[in-house]
Write a protein that holds these residues in place. Sequence first.
Motif, mmCIF file in Angstrom:
data_model
loop_
_atom_site.group_PDB
_atom_site.id
_atom_site.type_symbol
_atom_site.label_atom_id
_atom_site.label_comp_id
_atom_site.label_asym_id
_atom_site.label_seq_id
_atom_site.Cartn_x
_atom_site.Cartn_y
_atom_site.Cartn_z
ATOM 1 N N VAL A 61 29.568 70.127 12.404
ATOM 2 C CA VAL A 61 28.529 69.127 12.162
ATOM 3 C C VAL A 61 28.034 69.216 10.717
ATOM 4 O O VAL A 61 27.843 68.195 10.041
ATOM 5 C CB VAL A 61 27.368 69.299 13.155
ATOM 6 C CG1 VAL A 61 26.175 68.435 12.752
ATOM 7 C CG2 VAL A 61 27.828 68.934 14.560
ATOM 8 N N GLU A 62 27.824 70.431 10.218
ATOM 9 C CA GLU A 62 27.359 70.588 8.834
ATOM 10 C C GLU A 62 28.369 70.014 7.843
ATOM 11 O O GLU A 62 27.981 69.546 6.759
ATOM 12 C CB GLU A 62 27.101 72.062 8.525
ATOM 13 C CG GLU A 62 25.824 72.587 9.154
ATOM 14 C CD GLU A 62 25.519 74.023 8.792
ATOM 15 O OE1 GLU A 62 24.402 74.475 9.088
ATOM 16 O OE2 GLU A 62 26.410 74.702 8.222
ATOM 17 N N LEU A 63 29.650 70.048 8.179
ATOM 18 C CA LEU A 63 30.687 69.490 7.302
ATOM 19 C C LEU A 63 30.866 67.988 7.502
ATOM 20 O O LEU A 63 31.739 67.381 6.875
ATOM 21 C CB LEU A 63 32.022 70.197 7.542
ATOM 22 C CG LEU A 63 32.121 71.647 7.051
ATOM 23 C CD1 LEU A 63 33.426 72.280 7.526
ATOM 24 C CD2 LEU A 63 32.022 71.725 5.531
ATOM 25 N N GLY A 64 30.059 67.385 8.371
ATOM 26 C CA GLY A 64 30.128 65.946 8.584
ATOM 27 C C GLY A 64 31.080 65.507 9.665
ATOM 28 O O GLY A 64 31.309 64.303 9.851
ATOM 29 N N GLY A 65 31.656 66.448 10.407
ATOM 30 C CA GLY A 65 32.620 66.117 11.448
ATOM 31 C C GLY A 65 31.999 66.066 12.830
ATOM 32 O O GLY A 65 30.799 66.301 13.006
ATOM 33 N N HIS A 66 32.852 65.770 13.815
ATOM 34 C CA HIS A 66 32.418 65.711 15.205
ATOM 35 C C HIS A 66 33.190 66.737 16.020
ATOM 36 O O HIS A 66 34.419 66.650 16.129
ATOM 37 C CB HIS A 66 32.655 64.329 15.800
ATOM 38 C CG HIS A 66 32.369 64.264 17.274
ATOM 39 N ND1 HIS A 66 31.079 64.281 17.772
ATOM 40 C CD2 HIS A 66 33.190 64.214 18.354
ATOM 41 C CE1 HIS A 66 31.129 64.239 19.097
ATOM 42 N NE2 HIS A 66 32.397 64.194 19.463
ATOM 43 N N PRO A 67 32.504 67.735 16.604
ATOM 44 C CA PRO A 67 33.187 68.691 17.479
ATOM 45 C C PRO A 67 33.325 68.120 18.890
ATOM 46 O O PRO A 67 32.331 67.702 19.488
ATOM 47 C CB PRO A 67 32.257 69.904 17.463
ATOM 48 C CG PRO A 67 30.893 69.331 17.187
ATOM 49 C CD PRO A 67 31.084 68.077 16.390
ATOM 50 N N MET A 68 34.545 68.112 19.419
ATOM 51 C CA MET A 68 34.797 67.639 20.783
ATOM 52 C C MET A 68 35.056 68.858 21.661
ATOM 53 O O MET A 68 36.104 69.492 21.588
ATOM 54 C CB MET A 68 36.013 66.698 20.810
ATOM 55 C CG MET A 68 36.331 66.156 22.196
ATOM 56 S SD MET A 68 37.826 65.127 22.189
ATOM 57 C CE MET A 68 37.245 63.690 21.299
ATOM 58 N N LEU A 69 34.076 69.213 22.474
ATOM 59 C CA LEU A 69 34.152 70.412 23.292
ATOM 60 C C LEU A 69 34.918 70.122 24.578
ATOM 61 O O LEU A 69 34.588 69.184 25.317
ATOM 62 C CB LEU A 69 32.746 70.907 23.627
ATOM 63 C CG LEU A 69 32.654 72.157 24.494
ATOM 64 C CD1 LEU A 69 33.207 73.362 23.755
ATOM 65 C CD2 LEU A 69 31.207 72.406 24.910
ATOM 66 N N LEU A 70 35.932 70.930 24.871
ATOM 67 C CA LEU A 70 36.753 70.785 26.076
ATOM 68 C C LEU A 70 36.773 72.129 26.789
ATOM 69 O O LEU A 70 37.317 73.110 26.279
ATOM 70 C CB LEU A 70 38.177 70.351 25.708
ATOM 71 C CG LEU A 70 38.277 69.025 24.936
ATOM 72 C CD1 LEU A 70 39.675 68.845 24.368
ATOM 73 C CD2 LEU A 70 37.913 67.863 25.843
ATOM 74 N N ARG A 71 36.166 72.168 27.971
ATOM 75 C CA ARG A 71 36.075 73.424 28.715
ATOM 76 C C ARG A 71 37.279 73.606 29.638
ATOM 77 O O ARG A 71 37.996 72.650 29.952
ATOM 78 C CB ARG A 71 34.795 73.464 29.543
ATOM 79 C CG ARG A 71 33.512 73.398 28.717
ATOM 80 C CD ARG A 71 32.295 73.388 29.605
ATOM 81 N NE ARG A 71 31.049 73.255 28.855
ATOM 82 C CZ ARG A 71 30.529 72.115 28.464
ATOM 83 N NH1 ARG A 71 31.156 70.963 28.760
ATOM 84 N NH2 ARG A 71 29.395 72.067 27.795
#
Length: 293
Positions: A61-71
Amino acid sequence: MPRHLLTGLELSADELHALLDRAIELKAAPHSSTALRDTVVALIFEKPSTRTRLSFEAGIVELGGHPMLLRSGELQLSRGESVKDTARILSRHVQAVGVRTGPDELLEELAAEGDIPVFNMLTAGHHPCQALADLMTMRETFGTLEGLKLAYVGDGNNVARSLALLGGLAGVEVAVAAPDGYQLEAECGATLTDDPAEAVAGAHAIYADVWVSMGDEDTAAARRAALEPYRIDDALLDRAAPGAVALHCLPAHPGEEITAEVLYGERQRIWDQAENRRHVQKAMLELLLAAPR
């Protein structure tokens, strides 16, 4: 061809030192880079996580991206879909994928079959992002890595292996003290011994990990008995170089692999390590995915 970080040895020595330099810059100015703007990074967690999940999600997020969490259980991998097909689908929707899992082979197959960078958030064999944060913490503490020695005491596991491999690449002397049956393989390049006092002699950092890791619960009693002499306490720190610090990748079990006095005292940099995961992983993602802009 995409770049991957599966063991850390994909980096050259110069790249490793440059990555640590960049991580220190990013720590000083956490919002200074938008290198992952318009970028989606998938994070696949097949094993529980606190530091890895927090540090990767916040850093992306700090780098401007979107983390997509997959459990675990949310992908068709859990129902028999092949790694090859999963890699192809991931490559169509995201720009990189990190995996926290057991078998190293799963990561290797994802990297071979996909068209995007794959990075190791933990496997049974390696934990390179942790080792990068550990080297960054040593750099911060001592100003340089040149001439430093790190002693790891305890189970010769994935963390010990990554410390030996990446520490050697960075020019750090690494010694591993472990009992028979728990020792690291000689090919990793560390100095091996079964004597904690021998390992820590002259060491600038002494490192511990839990005695019972995920998946080791069935042998917990035997592991605790074998590893009992491999505890970091003030007496062991006193045998190291003047000003030596304790390190631990966490979670910790005070009274087992490390005493509460050391874990929460003034002779450790453990909580800095935990924070530095975020900064060094941001530098790693910049390297794999984009130039800073």
